[in-house]
Design an enzyme around this catalytic site. Structure first.
Site, PDB file in Angstrom:
ATOM      1  N   PRO A 170       0.840  -1.204   0.000  1.00 28.18           N
ATOM      2  CA  PRO A 170       0.000   0.000   0.000  1.00 28.18           C
ATOM      3  C   PRO A 170       0.871   1.249   0.000  1.00 28.18           C
ATOM      4  O   PRO A 170       2.000   1.228   0.495  1.00 28.18           O
ATOM      5  CB  PRO A 170      -0.791  -0.122   1.312  1.00 28.18           C
ATOM      6  N   ASP A 521      39.591  18.780 -27.128  1.00 24.36           N
ATOM      7  CA  ASP A 521      40.665  18.497 -28.085  1.00 24.36           C
ATOM      8  C   ASP A 521      40.463  17.138 -28.727  1.00 24.36           C
ATOM      9  O   ASP A 521      40.744  16.945 -29.902  1.00 24.36           O
ATOM     10  CB  ASP A 521      42.038  18.566 -27.399  1.00 24.36           C
ATOM     11  N   ARG A 525      41.366   9.867 -25.142  1.00 26.66           N
ATOM     12  CA  ARG A 525      42.399   9.594 -24.142  1.00 26.66           C
ATOM     13  C   ARG A 525      42.077  10.330 -22.837  1.00 26.66           C
ATOM     14  O   ARG A 525      41.023  10.947 -22.704  1.00 26.66           O
ATOM     15  CB  ARG A 525      43.773   9.965 -24.684  1.00 26.66           C
ATOM     16  N   ASP A 526      43.015  10.291 -21.911  1.00 26.35           N
ATOM     17  CA  ASP A 526      42.767  10.881 -20.594  1.00 26.35           C
ATOM     18  C   ASP A 526      42.998  12.388 -20.638  1.00 26.35           C
ATOM     19  O   ASP A 526      43.812  12.924 -19.907  1.00 26.35           O
ATOM     20  CB  ASP A 526      43.684  10.221 -19.558  1.00 26.35           C
ATOM     21  N   GLU A 527      42.271  13.054 -21.507  1.00 26.03           N
ATOM     22  CA  GLU A 527      42.444  14.485 -21.686  1.00 26.03           C
ATOM     23  C   GLU A 527      41.063  15.105 -21.921  1.00 26.03           C
ATOM     24  O   GLU A 527      40.433  15.565 -21.010  1.00 26.03           O
ATOM     25  CB  GLU A 527      43.417  14.744 -22.846  1.00 26.03           C
ATOM     26  N   ASP A 534      43.141  24.836 -30.056  1.00 28.30           N
ATOM     27  CA  ASP A 534      42.418  23.992 -31.002  1.00 28.30           C
ATOM     28  C   ASP A 534      41.098  24.669 -31.372  1.00 28.30           C
ATOM     29  O   ASP A 534      40.701  24.718 -32.534  1.00 28.30           O
ATOM     30  CB  ASP A 534      42.109  22.622 -30.378  1.00 28.30           C
ATOM     31  N   TRP A 587      46.755  30.076 -27.844  1.00 24.04           N
ATOM     32  CA  TRP A 587      45.752  29.305 -27.087  1.00 24.04           C
ATOM     33  C   TRP A 587      44.892  30.286 -26.281  1.00 24.04           C
ATOM     34  O   TRP A 587      43.686  30.392 -26.492  1.00 24.04           O
ATOM     35  CB  TRP A 587      46.438  28.294 -26.171  1.00 24.04           C
ATOM     36  N   GLU A 808      45.185  14.076 -35.019  1.00 23.26           N
ATOM     37  CA  GLU A 808      45.884  15.084 -34.225  1.00 23.26           C
ATOM     38  C   GLU A 808      47.195  15.496 -34.893  1.00 23.26           C
ATOM     39  O   GLU A 808      47.580  16.652 -34.874  1.00 23.26           O
ATOM     40  CB  GLU A 808      46.184  14.516 -32.840  1.00 23.26           C
ATOM     41  N   HIS A 824      40.895  14.745 -33.671  1.00 25.47           N
ATOM     42  CA  HIS A 824      41.346  16.051 -33.204  1.00 25.47           C
ATOM     43  C   HIS A 824      40.972  17.051 -34.294  1.00 25.47           C
ATOM     44  O   HIS A 824      41.389  16.894 -35.427  1.00 25.47           O
ATOM     45  CB  HIS A 824      42.870  16.008 -33.079  1.00 25.47           C
TER      46      HIS A 824
HETATM   47  C1  BGC Z   1      46.110  18.583 -26.691  1.00 29.86           C
HETATM   48  C2  BGC Z   1      45.984  19.665 -27.672  1.00 29.86           C
HETATM   49  C3  BGC Z   1      46.492  20.924 -27.144  1.00 29.86           C
HETATM   50  C4  BGC Z   1      47.924  20.708 -26.767  1.00 29.86           C
HETATM   51  C5  BGC Z   1      48.617  21.899 -26.272  1.00 29.86           C
HETATM   52  C6  BGC Z   1      47.535  18.452 -26.285  1.00 29.86           C
HETATM   53  O1  BGC Z   1      47.734  17.462 -25.357  1.00 29.86           O
HETATM   54  O2  BGC Z   1      45.575  17.405 -27.155  1.00 29.86           O
HETATM   55  O3  BGC Z   1      45.339  19.510 -28.794  1.00 29.86           O
HETATM   56  O4  BGC Z   1      46.272  22.040 -27.896  1.00 29.86           O
HETATM   57  O5  BGC Z   1      48.049  19.658 -25.849  1.00 29.86           O
HETATM   58  O6  BGC Z   1      49.900  21.766 -26.599  1.00 29.86           O
END
Ligand code: BGC
Length: 923
Positions: A170, A521, A525-527, A534, A587, A808, A824
């Site tokens: 209920p 970017d 990967r670990d980014e 970019d 950048w 990339e 990339h």
């Molecule tokens: C990234 C880029 C970035 C660069 C800077 C890299 O690890 O993937 O594309 O602009 O670092 O140098």
């Protein structure tokens, strides 16, 4: 723009009023979005397009009406705002000028336009937007699942075994069982908690809205059904300062009697490991937490709010782990069927804890959410070794996979995601993902067909390795789900060259893969961070490909959040490092270049106004550190012309002071433009002067009397260089070469390209601008040669090597494996040349938002036809050409209503155009 009283306007267009105009206002948008639900803009911007088949169609005036109900608009009564009849052709980002808007209210609007002759077109079909919280105080409390001491997995299994009658209790018994064990600390490394709140409704509301967000990532259901679109919510922002909330219309999901709200609360960008240090909780302390309000409005005017508070219950869910980089582990045996639906008996669920409100700004989400945007079916599968299967989607994507499986309870199927195959061509390799595990694991509950999609992760991949699959998987066992911020795509391109078309497709796929509420970017990967260099080189291309207006505004807020107290812009945004160094030249400058690009492309000055104080602080920082107008100090990090062609190394070969000074000049020129747009004429003059001074300093330091541009340089890889292609390209593109030397400088650049066998030596920065520079110097021939070049390094080299997204590195097939993304977009900046030069669809100087269009298509020896469409803020612009049998070129262009343009063709005087389609044969 003039506001005319309606009577005077009628007089102006007086005379026998022609029959109603065939013109229509279509594609109505507010804040760049179609019927946005829950936005905080106090003065929203309205846009529409004029549809009118007649040549030369133009809008001579408009009247914008806002009302509280569509019926009022139909009756011609705007009870909120009537702009009056405005004699203007404005149709993009017209700003609301009525009384203050109320929070959580739907407003209806229409626009009634008059055509060129002054005839009144039928008003547009009413559209709407709905305001959000508009800064109102939240009644809700942030809540988190409570920690608990013992192993929860076995506990939930016990609960399931001992509670066969789930769902039959209920309603009074709902959620009243005493708190019990469960490892739901909200620690992303632990079990992902489920949160639920049951409630009764005596009557159905006429309107129900949920406003919700998390520090973490959440999925929301109402009575078991998804509350709205979106994955990985809320969007990624710098949660130290700002978090976005989402709004849902859940009216139709509610019912009389029992109802239930369900939330799965994952780690997201707030709590998962992010960045190079793999920090968890980079933005604030644990645990992950939820904020939610359900607003109910009844027919009798009553209002009720059900909010996140301590009445919620929590339990560990079937997600054992889920993070952006590493993937998800899901044990379907731990599912609690019906947990999000009414009638579920929350046995062994426990309480939640209130959390103090974080000191951040809560804002409405003003852009489309991340969500699935497409499906890619597996093309091939094979078994490289017993028990292992590899699925190939034939396309590199970002998103995740849907697994379809049938098997015994407890069977564990593992999926590992990869962009490439190992050198054996049979197995996948994750070598280029660095520490990202990109692995999803699913444990079957057994008993029938099961499907799995992860909840709080995404991968960049083309291949999926499957192990542990019971039996032989069908091709349909793995399906690619394309996901990302769902922005409208706005371009088409088709040429006679399949490789070129593939390049263009690759650029778009890469863009799709890298819009995750932040322009990233890379997706694998670990980014996966909002790298500014970019983004700035690619933004012009990106803005042709998709409607980047709302996305750009959102991200610029992240960029401002990351600006240092002393004025530096960062390398990436959102940032998560405290005491961060200043961003690198090329950048950090995205903080100036991107607002300018958005304004030019979409015609909206508000984005400039919002960014302006940040732009000024940045330019002041550079000027204060460099009184001699060469930007040599105040650069903590320098990437130079990153990832140059022809090198397997990363560092560019162009002098970094030269690059910095060139970008400073460019920034100053763009700032002068933007100041002008804001009506800040003294500032505009001052930035012009800065530009001239930097240019003079640049000339004396870097430009030689023979037109060579450069300065001696030794890069961190120990490479010595002086005159580089990128040095010439930047100097020419940013207007830094004295007029008398421009031809010589372009000649030197061409000489160098020729000396490299018609190849580039440019990296991220130089490559973005080189083709426009060549065309502007009258060297389309060289631009075509480079574009059509197939040998390394070149854009078509990677196409020829099977790329389905842009790489990339130019040498993606033999670079440093740890720094080798196959998705990339930076080198995809060549897309700008395809649109603005090859198809020749461009903004006239001084125009913004494509109000005045220049069409200047170009042809080269290797191509027989080009056809392009760009759906601009004012409507579709088309341009193309076809080589006829006799060698003549037939050019076809068309302009949307409410624009004008000019057509430039070789050996002809420029031709003025109005809306309409034109065909010209050039012999
Ligand atoms: C990234 C880029 C970035 C660069 C800077 C890299 O690890 O993937 O594309 O602009 O670092 O140098």
């Amino acid at each position: 723009m003039t506001v005319l009283p309606a009577v005077l306007f009628a007089a102006l267009v007086a005379g026998p009023r022609p029959a109603a105009s065939p013109a229509r206002a279509v594609a109505l948008r507010v804040e760049h979005l179609v019927t946005p639900l829950g936005i905080d803009a106090a003065r929203p911007r309205f846009s529409w397009q004029m549809a009118d088949p007649r040549r030369g169609a133009r809008q001579s005036a408009y009247e914008l009406l806002v009302a509280t109900a569509p019926a009022r608009l139909a009756a011609g009564s705007a009870d909120v705002w009537d702009s009056g009849v405005i004699a203007a052709d404005s149709s993009v980002d017209v700003v609301y000028g009525g009384p203050p808007l109320e929070p959580r209210r739907r407003y209806w609007w229409t626009v009634c336009i008059r055509d060129r002759e002054g005839s009144v077109a039928p008003c547009a079909a009413p559209s709407w937007w709905e305001t959000g919280m508009m800064g109102a105080r939240w009644a809700a409390t942030w809540i988190a699942a409570t920690p608990a001491p013992v192993d929860s997995a076995s506990d939930v299994r016990t609960a399931q075994r001992t509670s066969p009658s789930l769902g039959n209790l209920p309603s009074g018994a709902l959620d009243t069982v005493a708190p019990t064990v469960g490892d739901t600390t909200g620690d992303p490394a632990g079990r992902v908690p489920l949160l639920r709140r049951a409630f009764r409704l005596a009557a159905l509301p006429v309107r129900a809205r949920i406003y919700a967000t998390a520090l973490g990532s959440y999925r929301l259901t109402v009575n078991g059904a998804g509350a709205g679109p979106g994955a990985l919510l809320p969007d990624w922002t710098d949660y130290r300062f700002r978090d976005t909330y989402q709004s849902y219309d859940v009216t139709r999901l509610l019912r009389r009697g029992e109802n239930a709200l369900g939330v799965v609360l994952g780690a997201g960008w707030y709590a998962g490991r992010m960045g190079y240090s793999s920090t968890r909780y980079a933005y604030g302390p644990p645990p992950v937490r939820l904020l939610l309000e359900l607003h109910l409005s009844y027919a009798d005017g009553r209002e009720e709010v059900i909010a996140s508070d301590t009445a919620w219950r929590a339990a560990p869910g079937p997600i054992l782990f889920s993070e952006i980089y590493d993937g998800e582990s899901y044990d379907a045996r731990l599912e609690q069927p019906g947990w999000g639906r009414p009638g579920f008996r929350a046995l062994r669920w426990h309480g939640v804890v209130p959390e103090s409100a974080p000191a951040l700004e809560l804002q409405s989400q003003n852009l489309p959410p991340i969500e699935p945007t497409g499906v890619v079916h597996s093309r091939r599968r094979w078994s490289p070794s017993p028990g292992t299967w590899v699925f190939d989607l034939g396309q590199n994507i970002a998103g995740w996979a849907r697994l379809a499986v049938r098997g015994r309870r407890g069977t564990q199927v593992r999926m590992r995601f990869a962009e490439i195959l190992d050198t054996d061509g049979r197995n996948i390799t994750q070598i280029n993902l660095r520490s990202a595990k990109a692995t999803d694991t699913y444990v079957l509950k057994g008993g029938g067909a099961e499907t799995f999609e992860p909840h709080f992760t995404y991968h960049g991949f083309r291949y999926v390795e499957v192990t542990g699959y019971p039996g032989t998987p069908a091709l349909s066992a793995v399906t690619g789900i394309v996901a990302g911020t769902a922005l409208p795509e706005t371009a088409e391109l088709a040429t006679s060259d399949a490789a070129l078309d593939r390049l263009w497709q690759n650029i778009r796929w890469t863009q799709r893969a890298n819009l995750y509420s932040v322009p990233t970017d890379c997706p694998q990967r670990d980014e996966r961070m909002g790298w500014m260099g970019d983004a700035q080189v690619f933004w012009r291309t990106a803005s042709y490909n998709m409607d980047m207006a709302a996305f750009g505004e959102k991200w610029l807020a992240d960029v401002r959040d990351a600006q240092t107290a002393w004025g530096c812009f960062p390398n990436y945004a959102p940032d998560f490092i405290r005491d961060r160094p200043c961003g690198a030249p090329g950048w950090a400058d995205a903080g100036v270049i991107i607002p300018w690009t958005l304004w030019k492309h979409y015609g909206d000055v508000r984005v400039v106004a919002e960014q302006w104080p940040a732009v000024e602080r940045y330019l002041k920082f550079i000027a204060d550190s460099n009184p001699d107008f060469l930007w040599r100090r105040g650069k903590d990090v320098q990437f130079g012309d990153w990832l140059p062609a022809g090198s397997t190394k990363s560092w560019g070969e162009t002098n970094t002071d030269l690059i910095a000074t060139a970008f400073w000049a460019y920034d100053a020129a763009l700032a002068a433009d933007m100041a002008g747009a804001l009506g800040r004429l003294a500032d505009a003059a001052q930035y012009r002067r800065t530009f001239e001074r930097v240019r003079a300093a640049f000339d004396s330091a870097y430009v030689r009397p023979d037109g060579r541009v450069g300065a001696p340089f030794v890069n961190p890889d120990g490479v010595h260089s002086e005159f580089t292609q990128t040095a010439s390209v930047l100097a020419l593109r940013f207007g830094l070469v004295p007029d008398g030397l421009r031809a010589a400088a372009a000649g030197r650049l061409v000489d160098d390209i020729a000396a490299h066998g018609w190849h580039l030596t440019t990296g991220f920065l130089g490559s973005a601008y080189v083709l426009p520079v060549l065309s502007d110097a009258g060297r389309d021939d060289v631009a075509f040669k480079l574009l059509e070049q197939q040998s390394f390094p070149s854009w078509l080299y990677e196409v020829r090597h099977g790329a389905t997204t842009t790489w990339e590195r130019w040498n993606g097939d033999h670079g440093d494996p740890g720094m080798n993304s196959y998705s990339h977009y930076a080198f995809g900046a060549v897309g700008e040349w395809l649109y603005r030069y090859l198809a020749g669809i461009d903004e006239a100087p001084g125009s913004v938002g494509f109000a005045v269009i220049e069409l200047r298509p170009r042809w080269g020896p290797g191509l027989d036809s080009v056809h392009a469409v760009y759906r601009s803020p004012r409507g579709p612009i088309a341009s193309g050409w076809l080589r006829l049998r006799d060698g003549a070129i037939q050019v076809t262009v068309s302009l949307p209503p409410n624009t004008t343009g000019r057509l430039f063709l070789p050996s002809r005087p420029p031709q003025d155009l109005e809306a309409g389609t034109y065909r010209v044969v050039v012999r």
